[in-house]
Enzyme design. Sequence first.
Site, PDB file in Angstrom:
ATOM      1  N   GLU A  13      -8.096  -5.453   4.952  1.00 17.64           N
ATOM      2  CA  GLU A  13      -7.960  -5.175   3.523  1.00 17.64           C
ATOM      3  C   GLU A  13      -6.797  -5.963   2.914  1.00 17.64           C
ATOM      4  OE1 GLU A  13      -8.169  -1.056   4.958  1.00 17.64           O
ATOM      5  OE2 GLU A  13      -9.059  -0.580   3.027  1.00 17.64           O
ATOM      6  N   ARG A  28     -10.867  15.707   6.836  1.00 15.91           N
ATOM      7  CA  ARG A  28     -11.700  16.074   5.679  1.00 15.91           C
ATOM      8  C   ARG A  28     -13.091  16.485   6.144  1.00 15.91           C
ATOM      9  NH1 ARG A  28     -10.474  10.626   2.979  1.00 15.91           N
ATOM     10  NH2 ARG A  28      -8.326  10.865   2.269  1.00 15.91           N
ATOM     11  N   HIS A  44     -12.791   2.860  -0.206  1.00 14.25           N
ATOM     12  CA  HIS A  44     -12.833   1.874   0.896  1.00 14.25           C
ATOM     13  C   HIS A  44     -13.507   0.580   0.444  1.00 14.25           C
ATOM     14  CE1 HIS A  44     -12.645   5.119   4.303  1.00 14.25           C
ATOM     15  NE2 HIS A  44     -11.439   4.649   4.045  1.00 14.25           N
ATOM     16  N   HIS A 102     -17.232   2.345   7.779  1.00 11.27           N
ATOM     17  CA  HIS A 102     -15.776   2.314   7.984  1.00 11.27           C
ATOM     18  C   HIS A 102     -15.335   3.654   8.581  1.00 11.27           C
ATOM     19  CE1 HIS A 102     -11.563   1.120   6.739  1.00 11.27           C
ATOM     20  NE2 HIS A 102     -11.444   2.389   7.073  1.00 11.27           N
ATOM     21  N   LEU A 103     -14.871   3.613   9.832  1.00  7.80           N
ATOM     22  CA  LEU A 103     -14.458   4.847  10.509  1.00  7.80           C
ATOM     23  C   LEU A 103     -12.984   4.760  10.884  1.00  7.80           C
ATOM     24  CD1 LEU A 103     -17.549   5.164  12.909  1.00  7.80           C
ATOM     25  CD2 LEU A 103     -17.270   6.168  10.627  1.00  7.80           C
ATOM     26  N   GLY A 104     -12.129   5.328  10.044  1.00  6.22           N
ATOM     27  CA  GLY A 104     -10.698   5.393  10.349  1.00  6.22           C
ATOM     28  C   GLY A 104     -10.292   6.850  10.274  1.00  6.22           C
ATOM     29  N   ASP A 128      -7.203  13.010  15.908  1.00  9.47           N
ATOM     30  CA  ASP A 128      -7.116  11.683  16.496  1.00  9.47           C
ATOM     31  C   ASP A 128      -8.284  11.476  17.462  1.00  9.47           C
ATOM     32  OD1 ASP A 128      -6.382   9.605  18.433  1.00  9.47           O
ATOM     33  OD2 ASP A 128      -4.510   9.551  17.299  1.00  9.47           O
ATOM     34  N   ASN A 146       0.879  -1.167   0.000  1.00  9.90           N
ATOM     35  CA  ASN A 146       0.000   0.000   0.000  1.00  9.90           C
ATOM     36  C   ASN A 146       0.921   1.222   0.000  1.00  9.90           C
ATOM     37  OD1 ASN A 146      -1.883   1.961   0.411  1.00  9.90           O
ATOM     38  ND2 ASN A 146      -2.822   1.012   2.211  1.00  9.90           N
ATOM     39  N   ASN A 196     -12.671   0.147  17.716  1.00  6.90           N
ATOM     40  CA  ASN A 196     -12.116   0.349  19.062  1.00  6.90           C
ATOM     41  C   ASN A 196     -12.927   1.225  19.989  1.00  6.90           C
ATOM     42  OD1 ASN A 196      -9.511  -1.060  18.919  1.00  6.90           O
ATOM     43  ND2 ASN A 196      -9.170   0.346  17.213  1.00  6.90           N
ATOM     44  N   ARG A 209      -2.641  -2.272  -3.485  1.00  5.30           N
ATOM     45  CA  ARG A 209      -3.873  -1.516  -3.313  1.00  5.30           C
ATOM     46  C   ARG A 209      -3.793  -0.335  -4.270  1.00  5.30           C
ATOM     47  NH1 ARG A 209      -5.884   1.962   1.834  1.00  5.30           N
ATOM     48  NH2 ARG A 209      -7.945   2.359   1.009  1.00  5.30           N
TER      49      ARG A 209
HETATM   50  P1  ADP Z   1      -6.480   4.731   8.664  1.00  4.00           P
HETATM   51  O1  ADP Z   1      -7.733   5.226   8.026  1.00  4.00           O
HETATM   52  O2  ADP Z   1      -5.340   5.673   8.548  1.00  4.00           O
HETATM   53  O3  ADP Z   1      -6.164   3.286   8.360  1.00  4.00           O
HETATM   54  P2  ADP Z   1      -7.304   3.732  11.277  1.00  4.00           P
HETATM   55  O4  ADP Z   1      -8.329   2.806  10.698  1.00  4.00           O
HETATM   56  O5  ADP Z   1      -6.122   3.132  11.943  1.00  4.00           O
HETATM   57  O6  ADP Z   1      -6.811   4.807  10.227  1.00  4.00           O
HETATM   58  O7  ADP Z   1      -8.066   4.675  12.328  1.00  4.00           O
HETATM   59  C1  ADP Z   1      -7.424   5.722  12.953  1.00  4.00           C
HETATM   60  C2  ADP Z   1      -8.405   6.374  13.912  1.00  4.00           C
HETATM   61  O8  ADP Z   1      -8.845   5.384  14.867  1.00  4.00           O
HETATM   62  C3  ADP Z   1      -7.803   7.511  14.716  1.00  4.00           C
HETATM   63  O9  ADP Z   1      -8.714   8.588  14.793  1.00  4.00           O
HETATM   64  C4  ADP Z   1      -7.629   6.890  16.084  1.00  4.00           C
HETATM   65  O10 ADP Z   1      -7.667   7.846  17.117  1.00  4.00           O
HETATM   66  C5  ADP Z   1      -8.836   5.988  16.145  1.00  4.00           C
HETATM   67  N1  ADP Z   1      -8.722   5.018  17.239  1.00  4.00           N
HETATM   68  C6  ADP Z   1      -7.851   4.016  17.389  1.00  4.00           C
HETATM   69  N2  ADP Z   1      -8.025   3.404  18.590  1.00  4.00           N
HETATM   70  C7  ADP Z   1      -9.044   4.075  19.218  1.00  4.00           C
HETATM   71  C8  ADP Z   1      -9.712   3.949  20.481  1.00  4.00           C
HETATM   72  N3  ADP Z   1      -9.365   3.012  21.357  1.00  4.00           N
HETATM   73  N4  ADP Z   1     -10.714   4.807  20.753  1.00  4.00           N
HETATM   74  C9  ADP Z   1     -11.062   5.760  19.886  1.00  4.00           C
HETATM   75  N5  ADP Z   1     -10.485   5.936  18.683  1.00  4.00           N
HETATM   76  C10 ADP Z   1      -9.484   5.097  18.355  1.00  4.00           C
END
Ligand code: ADP
Length: 419
Positions: free
Chosen positions: A400, A254, A193, A221-223, A296, A7, A349, A103
């Site tokens: 993924e 974003r 995604h 999907h929440l990253g 974050d 990736n 998480n 990817r």
């Molecule tokens: P990416 O989209 O870069 O792959 P990730 O899927 O790793 O990102 O998600 C990153 C997000 O997940 C960040 O906002 C991080 O703070 C949040 N995150 C990770 N662990 C926790 C947790 N225990 N509680 C709340 N948010 C979390």
Amino acid sequence: MNILVLNCGSSSVKFQLINTDQHLIELNTDKRLAYGVIERIGGPALVNFSVVNADGSSRSHREAIPLRDHSAAIEKIVQWIISQEANIPGISSYADIAAVGHRVVHGGEELTSSMMITDSVIKQIEDCIDLAPLHNPQNLKGIYAIKKVFGGTAKQVAVFDTAFHHTLPDYAYLYAIPYQFYRRHKIRRYGFHGVSHRYVQYRYRTLVGLERESVNVISIHLGNGCSVCAIKGGRSMDTSMGMTPLEGLVMGTRSGDIDPAIIEHLSHKEGYSQAEVQSVLNKQSGLLGISGLTNDMRELIAEAVENDDRRAKLAIEVFAYRIKKYIGSYLAAMNGASAIIFTGGIGENSDYVRGKIANGLEWLGLHVDFDRNAATIRGKEGKISQDGSRLDSWVIPTNEELMIARDTFRCVMGLELPR
Ligand code: ADP
């Protein structure tokens, strides 16, 4: 078959080495042998590699080393994988890596499934640069680099983030702007995604024991990037990201959906160029923009809960509210669903954020089980709604890389690709 999954970002390369074959796929026992990332390519780069031991624990290797470009970074990864230091069972030469899966963010309208990378596919991915100027050039760097490191005959497969969404009906992918702009410039919703939403769909039906055609779920999907996907009959029928990943949910930096008139207004009021407005919307908005603190989610929750910070709380409220609205609209578009499924770093998480989203959806038939929600964190998979809920909720950690490795194996073997 040992597959190297890559990736490639603008100054980073993430990788996993996965051992898979037909039998392992059927048993869901494919093995991750090693993984890692190189960051800050183009200067003193940071290397962080890990080998997975037989008992599931891992040993790490870290170093700082100047790496000029993606080729140098990928050469470094491969040299380490085959080294005595890494000592990965069964891997001691280039020939032990059977194929490389990439990817690739944007496949446009033509590249609608995973495929072997040929010169003509490279040309088609290059043609999509126009649609994904921030992403496709980085993915291409990885493809060129593998050719350089392994030689022109290396087996490479492209797995597209857009491909899962090629089943969107025209009324879901068209923007209501003059139709000629779709014809002339391919301006439409593509969605992203897709590898993650597809994995969630596959994993859910495996866990629940459904045929693909019977899967009606909303995948969330929440990253750092965030998107929702309406999956009806096992296929993507709508998704929140659009022509680019900027549209839809509130994300780390974003904005997601905004009134397009804001762009001209902001440019006029602040004297911003087009590029500056785009940069504000992509890099300074979302959770970061509202809170003024961080993108974050972990840090934001700490500020909201421990310090009662007003703007941190507001950022989380806006984030959760936007997701709720998408759930409601997709349930209407799909004429109902059996579950909403959380994935990605936040979705996997944060029981806190999941609770905020689900709270108030009781009318839709969603009743979250407090204990299940609290216990389903850190890689755990399972249902978090109460038994008997009309609308279930699940947490399914995304994978993924596994999807990319499996597709790569199938393409190399000439096998049919499941959706
Ligand atoms: P990416 O989209 O870069 O792959 P990730 O899927 O790793 O990102 O998600 C990153 C997000 O997940 C960040 O906002 C991080 O703070 C949040 N995150 C990770 N662990 C926790 C947790 N225990 N509680 C709340 N948010 C979390």
